[in-house]
Scaffold this active site. Structure first.
Site, mmCIF file in Angstrom:
data_model
loop_
_atom_site.group_PDB
_atom_site.id
_atom_site.type_symbol
_atom_site.label_atom_id
_atom_site.label_comp_id
_atom_site.label_asym_id
_atom_site.label_seq_id
_atom_site.Cartn_x
_atom_site.Cartn_y
_atom_site.Cartn_z
ATOM 1 N N LYS A 224 -16.858 1.607 -4.668
ATOM 2 C CA LYS A 224 -17.077 3.055 -4.778
ATOM 3 C C LYS A 224 -17.396 3.532 -6.214
ATOM 4 O O LYS A 224 -18.178 4.448 -6.393
ATOM 5 C CB LYS A 224 -15.845 3.823 -4.287
ATOM 6 N N ASP B 55 -15.000 12.017 0.780
ATOM 7 C CA ASP B 55 -13.534 11.923 0.943
ATOM 8 C C ASP B 55 -12.867 13.271 0.633
ATOM 9 O O ASP B 55 -11.836 13.604 1.221
ATOM 10 C CB ASP B 55 -12.954 10.849 0.009
HETATM 11 P P1 NAP Z 1 -6.917 1.813 -4.488
HETATM 12 O O1 NAP Z 1 -7.904 2.468 -5.373
HETATM 13 O O2 NAP Z 1 -6.817 0.332 -4.462
HETATM 14 O O3 NAP Z 1 -5.452 2.410 -4.889
HETATM 15 C C1 NAP Z 1 -4.299 1.947 -4.250
HETATM 16 C C2 NAP Z 1 -3.088 2.784 -4.672
HETATM 17 O O4 NAP Z 1 -1.970 2.373 -3.901
HETATM 18 C C3 NAP Z 1 -2.690 2.632 -6.123
HETATM 19 O O5 NAP Z 1 -2.090 3.825 -6.549
HETATM 20 C C4 NAP Z 1 -1.655 1.512 -6.044
HETATM 21 O O6 NAP Z 1 -0.704 1.556 -7.087
HETATM 22 C C5 NAP Z 1 -0.949 1.869 -4.771
HETATM 23 N N1 NAP Z 1 -0.304 0.721 -4.150
HETATM 24 C C6 NAP Z 1 -0.913 -0.362 -3.581
HETATM 25 N N2 NAP Z 1 0.009 -1.204 -3.094
HETATM 26 C C7 NAP Z 1 1.220 -0.653 -3.379
HETATM 27 C C8 NAP Z 1 2.564 -1.063 -3.149
HETATM 28 N N3 NAP Z 1 2.842 -2.219 -2.520
HETATM 29 N N4 NAP Z 1 3.562 -0.253 -3.569
HETATM 30 C C9 NAP Z 1 3.298 0.893 -4.211
HETATM 31 N N5 NAP Z 1 2.050 1.326 -4.481
HETATM 32 C C10 NAP Z 1 1.030 0.564 -4.059
HETATM 33 O O7 NAP Z 1 -7.086 2.258 -2.979
HETATM 34 P P2 NAP Z 1 -7.620 3.670 -2.413
HETATM 35 O O8 NAP Z 1 -9.061 3.620 -2.184
HETATM 36 O O9 NAP Z 1 -7.054 4.739 -3.270
HETATM 37 O O10 NAP Z 1 -6.936 3.687 -0.953
HETATM 38 C C11 NAP Z 1 -5.539 3.867 -0.812
HETATM 39 C C12 NAP Z 1 -5.195 3.892 0.678
HETATM 40 O O11 NAP Z 1 -5.808 5.007 1.296
HETATM 41 C C13 NAP Z 1 -5.696 2.660 1.463
HETATM 42 O O12 NAP Z 1 -4.690 2.313 2.373
HETATM 43 C C14 NAP Z 1 -6.909 3.157 2.203
HETATM 44 O O13 NAP Z 1 -7.099 2.485 3.431
HETATM 45 C C15 NAP Z 1 -6.529 4.614 2.458
HETATM 46 N N6 NAP Z 1 -7.703 5.493 2.583
HETATM 47 C C16 NAP Z 1 -7.805 6.232 3.718
HETATM 48 C C17 NAP Z 1 -8.889 7.074 3.872
HETATM 49 C C18 NAP Z 1 -9.034 7.871 5.137
HETATM 50 O O14 NAP Z 1 -10.154 8.325 5.419
HETATM 51 N N7 NAP Z 1 -7.984 8.103 5.901
HETATM 52 C C19 NAP Z 1 -9.849 7.190 2.850
HETATM 53 C C20 NAP Z 1 -9.692 6.451 1.689
HETATM 54 C C21 NAP Z 1 -8.600 5.590 1.567
HETATM 55 P P3 NAP Z 1 -0.934 0.749 -8.469
HETATM 56 O O15 NAP Z 1 -1.764 1.656 -9.334
HETATM 57 O O16 NAP Z 1 0.438 0.544 -8.957
HETATM 58 O O17 NAP Z 1 -1.649 -0.534 -8.099
#
Ligand code: NAP
Length: 294
Positions: free
Chosen positions: A81, A117
């Protein structure tokens, strides 16, 4: 024999069929093909949507391929992205502020980047805008989705955002971004006691981490007895439909919003950008829920 049973009407993919796709790594579990192929059929559009697993080092080659093949539009997901921005011809203001693109339209060879988003997150909150204006939010997570959510919160007129994140560097960067938008932002670490205390007073709690997701496990450490019954609890994780956080919120009597809503609405705006048609949410929500249950 088999060919005889397939009528010419059923042979939907022809030379004229438009091709759309999603790129990400990994990509096998994406629900976007289900949503968009269903919407193409629903609105009688001669197009097909496929998923491509693109390794990070192949992103530039993949974008060149999209241009060369005339793929009409694409969804971009983790981990591309942010990096795809460098290969596009135009980025809209929302995507520019967030620094991430999740939707690309190919307009006569020009690749135009958008971030749906933000709208996808906001639409399910529409009934609660007056409640959230001037309100406070506990945002858990500081990744790409959280950045789009911070932008969305600003546009909602939220005043205060508490950012909880496991890694301080990313949490502080998100605090800086929120401050730059004019929000009263504070990074609070990832302390369970502090998060629960804040849950008593905030108007909205958002999980933007994969915690509670099928295959990831874990849970957001917020418990029902700390959740304000007037609060809205929004978990952007969509598999399972009812995450551990949403279960806690329901026990507390709070309003809950599932990640399915954001998934469906971000896809609706992408579809509109590509085709000019804004699909109705209900049939798309139904088809995604059906796919998830299978
Ligand atoms: P990303 O950029 O990889 O960010 C992940 C975030 O989650 C970071 O803040 C990370 O913390 C935290 N994290 C990951 N594993 C963790 C754990 N075990 N314990 C605590 N914190 C943890 O991912 P993203 O794109 O933001 O997506 C995040 C989530 O949202 C995903 O599950 C994705 O599927 C979902 N999502 C849903 C939609 C929807 O349309 N519903 C859209 C976009 C994303 P750190 O900084 O400490 O690594």
């Amino acid at each position: 024999m088999i060919l005889q049973r397939v009528s010419i009407v059923e042979l939907r993919i022809r030379a004229s069929t438009g091709v759309y796709c999603i790129i990400g790594y990994p990509i096998a579990h994406s629900l976007s093909p289900v949503i968009h192929n269903y919407a193409f059929r629903l609105y009688g559009i001669d197009a097909v949507y496929v998923a491509f697993e693109v390794r990070p080092e192949m992103l530039e080659a993949a974008v060149n391929g999209i241009r060369a093949l005339g793929i009409k539009g694409l969804t971009v997901t983790i981990p591309h992205k942010e990096r795809i921005v460098a290969y596009l011809d135009y980025i809209d203001d929302v995507a520019k502020s967030i620094g991430a693109v999740n939707t690309v339209k190919n307009e006569d060879g020009r690749l135009l980047g958008y971030n749906t988003d933000v709208w996808g997150f906001l639409e399910p909150l529409k009934p609660y805008t007056s409640k959230l204006k001037g309100g406070s939010v506990l945002l858990i997570g500081a990744g790409g989705a959280a950045r789009a959510i911070v932008y969305a919160l600003k546009s909602l007129g939220v005043t205060r955002v508490y950012i909880a994140n496991r890694t301080a560097d990313r949490g502080l960067l998100m605090e800086k971004y929120a401050l730059s938008l004019g929000l009263d932002a504070k990074y609070i670490g990832f302390d369970e006691i502090y998060m629960n205390e804040l849950s008593r007073s905030v108007d909205l709690i958002v999980n933007a981490t994969p915690l509670g997701m099928h295959g990831v496990g874990g849970r957001v450490p917020i418990r029902s007895d700390y959740i304000n019954k007037d609060a809205i609890v929004y978990d952007i994780v969509y598999n399972p439909l009812e995450t551990p956080l949403l279960m806690e919120a329901k026990k507390a009597g709070a309003i809950t919003i599932s990640g399915i809503e954001m998934l469906v609405f971000q896809a609706i705006l992408a579809f509109e950008i590509w085709t000019g048609i804004r699909p109705e949410p209900k049939p798309l929500r139904d088809v995604v829920i059906k796919a998830l249950k299978h």
